[in-house]
Motif scaffolding. Structure first.
Motif, mmCIF file in Angstrom:
data_model
loop_
_atom_site.group_PDB
_atom_site.id
_atom_site.type_symbol
_atom_site.label_atom_id
_atom_site.label_comp_id
_atom_site.label_asym_id
_atom_site.label_seq_id
_atom_site.Cartn_x
_atom_site.Cartn_y
_atom_site.Cartn_z
ATOM 1 N N UNK A 81 0.774 -1.151 -0.143
ATOM 2 C CA UNK A 81 -0.080 -0.123 0.007
ATOM 3 C C UNK A 81 0.874 1.313 -0.195
ATOM 4 N N UNK A 82 0.560 1.978 -1.030
ATOM 5 C CA UNK A 82 1.151 3.566 -0.949
ATOM 6 C C UNK A 82 0.040 4.614 -1.330
ATOM 7 N N UNK A 83 0.565 5.835 -1.343
ATOM 8 C CA UNK A 83 -0.468 6.798 -1.870
ATOM 9 C C UNK A 83 -1.253 6.633 -3.138
ATOM 10 N N UNK A 84 -0.557 6.016 -4.007
ATOM 11 C CA UNK A 84 -1.596 5.738 -5.008
ATOM 12 C C UNK A 84 -0.850 4.351 -5.543
ATOM 13 N N UNK A 85 -1.912 3.780 -6.319
ATOM 14 C CA UNK A 85 -1.774 2.300 -6.510
ATOM 15 C C UNK A 85 -0.910 2.060 -7.683
ATOM 16 N N UNK A 119 -2.887 3.190 -11.869
ATOM 17 C CA UNK A 119 -4.223 3.462 -11.953
ATOM 18 C C UNK A 119 -4.881 3.967 -10.827
ATOM 19 N N UNK A 120 -5.649 4.815 -11.191
ATOM 20 C CA UNK A 120 -6.297 5.819 -10.097
ATOM 21 C C UNK A 120 -7.986 5.131 -10.018
ATOM 22 N N UNK A 121 -8.286 5.004 -8.834
ATOM 23 C CA UNK A 121 -9.429 4.665 -9.023
ATOM 24 C C UNK A 121 -10.593 6.048 -9.044
ATOM 25 N N UNK A 122 -11.417 6.071 -9.524
ATOM 26 C CA UNK A 122 -12.083 7.230 -9.871
ATOM 27 C C UNK A 122 -13.388 7.004 -8.963
ATOM 28 N N UNK A 123 -13.554 5.967 -8.264
ATOM 29 C CA UNK A 123 -14.624 5.781 -7.332
ATOM 30 C C UNK A 123 -14.468 6.341 -5.924
ATOM 31 N N UNK A 124 -15.232 7.665 -5.732
ATOM 32 C CA UNK A 124 -15.031 8.039 -4.506
ATOM 33 C C UNK A 124 -15.523 7.474 -3.167
ATOM 34 N N UNK A 125 -16.156 6.352 -3.582
ATOM 35 C CA UNK A 125 -16.547 5.463 -2.408
ATOM 36 C C UNK A 125 -18.303 5.865 -2.117
ATOM 37 N N UNK A 138 -9.255 -0.852 -0.708
ATOM 38 C CA UNK A 138 -9.890 0.143 0.087
ATOM 39 C C UNK A 138 -9.046 1.262 0.647
ATOM 40 N N UNK A 139 -8.001 0.541 1.210
ATOM 41 C CA UNK A 139 -7.104 1.567 2.272
ATOM 42 C C UNK A 139 -6.255 2.308 1.230
ATOM 43 N N UNK A 140 -5.876 1.775 0.042
ATOM 44 C CA UNK A 140 -5.131 2.455 -0.928
ATOM 45 C C UNK A 140 -5.762 3.583 -1.438
ATOM 46 N N UNK A 141 -7.127 3.402 -1.810
ATOM 47 C CA UNK A 141 -7.932 4.463 -2.193
ATOM 48 C C UNK A 141 -8.153 5.461 -1.273
ATOM 49 N N UNK A 142 -8.321 5.012 0.087
ATOM 50 C CA UNK A 142 -8.641 6.012 0.920
ATOM 51 C C UNK A 142 -7.239 6.886 1.175
ATOM 52 N N UNK A 143 -6.077 6.323 0.882
ATOM 53 C CA UNK A 143 -4.988 6.987 1.257
ATOM 54 C C UNK A 143 -4.661 8.140 0.082
ATOM 55 N N UNK A 144 -5.162 7.996 -1.119
ATOM 56 C CA UNK A 144 -5.254 8.858 -2.095
ATOM 57 C C UNK A 144 -5.639 10.157 -1.977
ATOM 58 N N UNK A 200 -9.540 11.131 -2.516
ATOM 59 C CA UNK A 200 -10.866 11.045 -1.384
ATOM 60 C C UNK A 200 -10.603 12.031 -0.608
ATOM 61 N N UNK A 201 -11.813 12.768 -0.482
ATOM 62 C CA UNK A 201 -11.713 14.130 0.504
ATOM 63 C C UNK A 201 -11.536 13.677 1.875
ATOM 64 N N UNK A 202 -10.834 14.628 2.661
ATOM 65 C CA UNK A 202 -10.080 14.060 3.796
ATOM 66 C C UNK A 202 -11.568 14.030 4.899
ATOM 67 N N UNK A 203 -12.719 15.140 4.773
ATOM 68 C CA UNK A 203 -13.611 14.744 5.525
ATOM 69 C C UNK A 203 -14.446 13.577 5.462
ATOM 70 N N UNK A 204 -14.385 12.985 4.355
ATOM 71 C CA UNK A 204 -15.096 11.476 3.998
ATOM 72 C C UNK A 204 -14.218 10.309 4.542
#
Lengths: 473, 335
Positions: free
Chosen positions: A360-364, A376-382, A444-450, A453-457
């Motif tokens: 896991x890193x900031x971006x996958x 690859x960047x997930x464009x899924x905000x969750x 999911x964790x990787x996406x969260x680190x990117x 994903x807005x900090x507040x969410x």
């Protein structure tokens, strides 16, 4: 008068033999130079060559054998070359073509007095001459080029510069497990270094050594799998919770552990705040206010029911927390590594497991089967639990065929379900449920680190994934 | 069969003779060292020379001096427009024999000499000029159906003035080709002019010493032909001559001066001259063989009059020397 002509003829033969030798040396140098240049040119086409990779080391030799006949025919020694050589001798010794004339007259077996005089005058200058000193070797540009070309070619091959070409030109060519392991081990080490995870770093080094050893030995995957099994067991042992009580539950996300470590760094300042009495039983209000701004520490602080902590107690509490958080991260990294190894052993080569097995890193960053690293960047905000999917979810594009990756969106309530994208692979899935969940958790964790994903969410999303209870399923 | 020592002796003698001749002529002729050497080379090769230069450069004096030093008969023919062939070759005259009968007797013309100076040859009509053709080529003249042999050695030294062209008859190509060399007389330098002034305005010089006779010249002609020539050198000469022809392709594929400005290249006689002159030069230099340098040195005198240039060359001021100069730089010694 053959007393003059005979030694002169011997000298001519000697001179010409030397010139001939120089010529062949030059031709050989040219052949070598051309072969090296060609070898460099065909480097990108190694994949198209119809033989095993080991034989690529012999490409220059093979090219030399192929082109040498043409070179030697093109620059074969001819009568005019002999004349040229003797004219050069005449010029060097200022003989006014006496050597050339004498050579021709001797070849015609002339025996007139005038011819004998020419022999005599030529012999006076020539017999004492040493061909090598008279006409030393002259290195031409191919001679100077061939060694640098060889070094360049050797270096390129040594460092597998042709590997990308090889792999690209052979799309279905299997990459060995050792190569995949090498890649994983490097990423593991990078991650461990940045986070100060000693055990993971050690494990990464060990995995790298193992991978390198197998790459160098070119061993097959099957014996390699056996070695992997041993290492996986070792990692499994390292990944088990220690005897000392760890306050972090399995549901604690890696990000929260990282956040905790960041807050712990910041909390060191607390110890230097004024107004604190080292022996006091109660913490000043301003400390408590600051603690309130650090949610992860606050959570642990509350768990410990930290009322009545003095400054010394707080210091030891923070130290302990940091040790535990690091240890937990280390342990999880080892578990990840172990899972990766197990998957590798199960799936073998040619399977598309590597894209989900990066550390896991900031971006996958993922590797596809072609070995090409792409971001690859997930464009899924969750999706927040309870909220409906508005249908704009766009998942990363999946490839069809054997590389199809199954991704799904799990939600609570009405909208739960699995969405398949891409061409499904017929047949039974080889992945266990545990592996699938572990994969998703990591993603999911990787996406969260990117940063996407807005900090507040982040916290909400994290809670959502934790609520899925992967361990229970 | 001669021995090597005799050959060495022969070469030394040839060289010494030439040095003596040069020194002797040098007493009366200032400068023109190269010219004297080339005239002597033509002589020992059995050729004739066409001397070209403005009046007063010593052409006639040089030829006269050569005759004196060589102990050869010398005659001078001043070519004028009214000169008739019989004035050169001679004619049958009606005379009384001792018995009182009238008979035709051949009166030898001035061509019957070892060295003939044809002064201003381009002033005579082509008919008269051609009277020399047979003499130069066959070394004989035919008068009244009877062939008369000329002296041996026989050499024609013709002069012409390159600037005064009015009322002249340019020599036909066939006749020009029969000249072994065409030699150009250059204007003397400052020092040479000063020496000329000293020599010609002081007391007359003593008579020139004879250094060679007819027999000696014939012997040297034989020696010249015995000088060995390497095939490589011969091939070089052949390629030089071939390159004078406009249809010969250049190595780099570009257009050479010969291709652009030459109408007709050198004849085979040019090659003969070139090689024979090269041999003579080697002999006079004391060498037993011909070098590339001998061939190069003899290229201009041997071939300059054998190249027929086109009108474009005339318009652009290109002469044979320029064309040959480029050929020498382009043709490699060994193909």
């Amino acid at each position: 008068m053959s007393a003059v002509r005979d030694p002169l003829q011997v000298k001519f033969a000697e001179l010409l033999a030397w010139e001939q030798r120089k010529r062949y040396e030059q031709v050989l140098t040219c052949v070598a130079c051309a072969a090296m240049a060609l070898a460099l040119l065909v480097l990108p086409f190694h994949g198209l060559l119809p033989f095993s990779e080991q034989l690529r080391w012999f490409i220059p030799a093979a090219l030399m054998l192929v082109i040498a006949p043409w070179f030697f025919y093109r620059w074969r020694w001819q009568n005019k070359d002999a004349t040229r050589a003797l004219v050069r001798v005449d010029k060097t010794l200022r003989l006014d073509e006496r050597a050339t004339t004498a050579w021709e007259l001797s070849a015609r077996a002339e025996s007139s007095a005038t011819a004998q005089l020419v022999f005599k005058q030529a012999a006076e200058s020539l017999l004492a001459v040493e061909p090598r000193s008279l006409s030393p070797r002259q290195w031409n540009w191919p001679s100077y080029t061939v060694i640098p070309l060889f070094v360049l070619w050797f270096a390129l091959l040594w460092f597998d510069a042709d590997r990308p070409f090889l792999d690209r030109s052979r799309p279905n060519a299997p990459r060995t497990l050792a190569h995949k392991l090498l890649e994983f081990s490097r990423e593991l080490q990078e991650s461990a270094k940045s986070e100060g995870l000693r055990e993971s770093l050690k494990a990464g080094q060990e995995l790298e050594n193992l991978a390198r050893k197998n790459i160098d030995a070119k061993t097959d995957d099957e014996p390699f799998k056996k070695e992997l099994a041993g290492v996986a067991k070792k990692l499994e042992a390292g990944g088990k919770p220690g005897a000392d009580a760890n306050p972090f539950s399995a549901g604690e996300s890696q990000q929260s552990l990282r956040d905790l470590r960041a807050e712990l760094e910041a909390a060191r300042d607390l110890l230097d705040l004024p107004g604190g009495d080292k022996g006091a039983r109660e913490l000043p209000q301003q400390w408590l206010d600051r603690l309130a701004s650090m949610p992860q520490i606050k959570k642990q602080f509350d768990k410990e029911s930290g009322q009545g902590f003095g400054q010394n107690d707080l210091k030891s509490f923070l130290d302990r927390l940091e040790r535990q958080a690091t240890s937990e991260l280390d342990r999880r990294a080892l578990i990840d590594a172990q899972q990766f190894l197990e998957q590798m052993m199960k799936s073998g080569q040619g399977k598309s497991e590597s894209s989900t097995q990066t550390v896991g890193r900031g971006e996958k960053e993922s590797l596809d089967d072609d070995g090409v690293r792409e971001k690859r960047f997930s464009n899924l905000p969750g999706k927040e639990p309870g909220k409906k999917d508005d249908g704009v979810n766009s998942l990363p594009e999946f490839r069809g065929g054997a590389q199809t990756q199954v991704k799904g969106l799990l939600g609570e309530g009405d909208s739960s379900g699995v969405i398949y994208k891409g061409k499904p692979t017929p047949g039974k899935s080889e992945l266990s449920e545990q592996e699938v969940i572990a994969n998703y958790r990591r993603q999911a964790e990787q996406e969260l680190n990117s940063e996407r994903v807005p900090e507040a969410l982040k916290e909400t999303i994290r809670n959502y994934f934790l609520s899925l209870g992967g361990g229970n399923r | 069969m001669e021995s090597v020592a005799e050959i060495e002796q022969r070469i030394k003698r040839a060289r010494r003779t030439f040095d003596d001749l040069r020194a002797e002529i040098g007493r009366v002729i200032v400068g023109h060292h190269e010219l004297i050497e080339q005239v002597f080379i033509a002589l020992v090769c059995g050729g004739h020379c066409l001397l070209e230069g403005v009046p007063g450069l010593g052409k006639t004096l040089m030829v006269r001096s050569l005759g004196e030093t060589l102990r050869l008969s010398f005659s001078r023919i001043q070519f004028t427009p009214d000169l008739m062939p019989a004035d050169i070759t001679g004619t049958n005259m009606l005379t009384d024999d001792p018995s009182g009968r009238k008979v035709f007797e051949f009166q030898h013309g001035p061509v019957f000499a070892h060295i003939v100076l044809a002064d201003e040859i381009n002033r005579a009509t082509p008919k008269t000029q051609s009277a020399l053709l047979e003499a130069m080529q066959e070394q004989s003249v035919t008068v009244g159906g009877k062939i008369h042999r000329l002296e041996n050695p026989f050499m024609v030294l013709a002069t012409q003035n390159p600037i005064e062209m009015e009322g002249t008859y340019p020599l036909p190509e066939a006749q020009v080709d029969r000249f072994f060399f065409k030699l150009l007389l250059q204007f003397p330098s400052r020092d040479e002019l000063a020496r000329i002034a000293d020599l010609t305005t002081a007391a007359p010089l003593s008579a020139l010493r004879e250094v060679l006779d007819a027999q000696g010249i014939l012997q040297m002609r034989q020696w010249v032909r015995e000088v060995p020539l390497a095939d490589a050198v011969k091939d070089y000469a052949v390629r030089l001559v071939l390159r004078t022809h406009p249809r010969q392709e250049t190595k780099n594929g570009g257009e050479s001066l010969a291709q652009r400005f030459v109408l007709y290249g050198s004849s085979p006689r040019g090659l003969q001259s070139l090689i024979l002159a090269g041999k003579a030069r080697a002999l006079l230099a004391g060498r037993p063989n011909v070098s590339f340098d001998d061939i190069r040195s003899m290229l201009l005198p041997s071939l300059r009059h054998r190249l027929i240039l086109n009108l474009e060359a005339d318009a652009e001021g290109i002469n044979a020397e320029k064309v040959l100069g480029q050929i020498v730089t382009e043709v490699a010694e060994v193909a």
